[in-house]
Design an enzyme around this catalytic site. Sequence first.
Site, PDB file in Angstrom:
ATOM      1  N   THR A 241       0.802  -1.239   0.000  1.00 16.59           N
ATOM      2  CA  THR A 241       0.000   0.000   0.000  1.00 16.59           C
ATOM      3  C   THR A 241       0.832   1.285   0.000  1.00 16.59           C
ATOM      4  O   THR A 241       1.876   1.371   0.649  1.00 16.59           O
ATOM      5  CB  THR A 241      -0.952   0.084   1.224  1.00 16.59           C
ATOM      6  N   GLY A 271      -9.592  -4.676   1.697  1.00 16.80           N
ATOM      7  CA  GLY A 271      -8.976  -4.210   2.936  1.00 16.80           C
ATOM      8  C   GLY A 271      -9.462  -2.802   3.238  1.00 16.80           C
ATOM      9  O   GLY A 271     -10.562  -2.398   2.850  1.00 16.80           O
ATOM     10  N   ASP A 272      -8.622  -2.038   3.912  1.00 18.78           N
ATOM     11  CA  ASP A 272      -9.006  -0.683   4.303  1.00 18.78           C
ATOM     12  C   ASP A 272      -8.807   0.345   3.189  1.00 18.78           C
ATOM     13  O   ASP A 272      -9.438   1.399   3.201  1.00 18.78           O
ATOM     14  CB  ASP A 272      -8.212  -0.245   5.538  1.00 18.78           C
ATOM     15  N   GLY A 295      -5.146  -4.125   7.188  1.00 17.82           N
ATOM     16  CA  GLY A 295      -6.367  -3.465   6.738  1.00 17.82           C
ATOM     17  C   GLY A 295      -7.583  -3.784   7.584  1.00 17.82           C
ATOM     18  O   GLY A 295      -8.388  -2.895   7.901  1.00 17.82           O
TER      19      GLY A 295
HETATM   20  N1  GLY Z   1      -3.673  -1.960   4.114  1.00 18.49           N
HETATM   21  C1  GLY Z   1      -3.837  -2.670   2.919  1.00 18.49           C
HETATM   22  C2  GLY Z   1      -4.685  -3.847   3.028  1.00 18.49           C
HETATM   23  O1  GLY Z   1      -4.842  -4.406   4.107  1.00 18.49           O
HETATM   24  O2  GLY Z   1      -5.217  -4.254   2.011  1.00 18.49           O
END
Ligand code: GLY
Length: 402
Positions: A241, A271-272, A295
């Site tokens: 990310t 995810g987030d 995430g």
């Molecule tokens: N922070 C990226 C994910 O968990 O997809």
Amino acid sequence: MKRREFISGAAASAAALAVAAPVKGQSPAASNTSVRRGTSGKSVIICKHTGTQGMGRGYEMLMNGADTLDAAIHICQVQEDDPNDQSVGYGGLPNEDGEVELDSCCMHGPTRRAGSVGGVRNIKNVARLARTVMERTGHVMLVAEGAHKFAIAHGFPHENLLTERSRKTWLLWKESMSDRDWWGPGLADPNWKAPAELSGSAAQAMNVHVARLAETAAEMGIEPEWRREAIAQVLHPPTGTIHVSALNARGEISGATTTSGLSWKIAGRLGDSPILGAGCWTDQDVGSAGATGSGEENIKVVGAHTIVELMRQGKSPQEAGLEALRRIARNYNNDMNKLRFLDMIYYILRVDGEYAGVSLWSGTAARPARFAVHDGKQRIEKCVALFQGTSVEWPPIPKLPA
Ligand code: GLY
């Protein structure tokens, strides 16, 4: 800046916005050009330490009067185009089916607009796609096939996003016949128990497993210089990310986050990063925040939004970020046996130019948790950490042989 000045400046910004919002369809770059009261006149960009290739150009764009979201997306896009960045875009590590699925969201402070895409296949520049959703639809979020069709309609090329290296690393994972995938209850399950550290014959078996992975990687033609990393990625799926928040001298602020998400994830997992409020949140009155790391944990505390709201209440970027991290710890009743398997970094930029990078774990002296900042001078700074030490890669294994 004192809290009262900050908040009254913010109120003035809100009033300025009432007359400055561009008409539908107008480019974000064509937004208000006056300096907002309560801001410092500084241009500042903050991003993940691995996202710096486009940072110099992004800052130059701000100096030349570019829109803050254009600068943030430029920085994301340079990483998305880089086949060697396996955390985003082209070359991102795929899901368990070998398909690269990308997520992104963005927020444009001056016009208070947002866009998001999730689970997108075969489209490389998803940060720009999220912005296109924001600019060219009445929606905020498109996912999967619908997002793909929308991208094609807007001229984004359909591309195979698997590089040879990512494909081979995925195959290496497949061939390892891992019994430690993402099926079954996770860390948050109340009955979850930490696996015992490997010892004796189990440790020996793991060493044999790792040695076999090294042999298979060589047979597959994974280049010797990437082999060790490929094995580590098979054993400990990374989340990758890039987040970027950008502020210009006019006091305008925007944010964008882009990712290929958790490696070897179950197809369709989000995810987030595409979740507005979690992976990214920008409020023109207050500031912008974004996240990289676990995430699922960040979604459960809506980290970026939480941070911006805490800053609105007068907390500094650092205090606000640490409080969001404390909420992650609270979700696990501060159980260090679980928290040691998590990682999280928040990137925080306030409209007056104050910024912070905060992390759940400090890292080591040699490899501290860090973030990149550019305010006329590009540099890497250490994060302020909630806990001292390093997180443990999941699942715990004996040291890799040299
Ligand atoms: N922070 C990226 C994910 O968990 O997809």
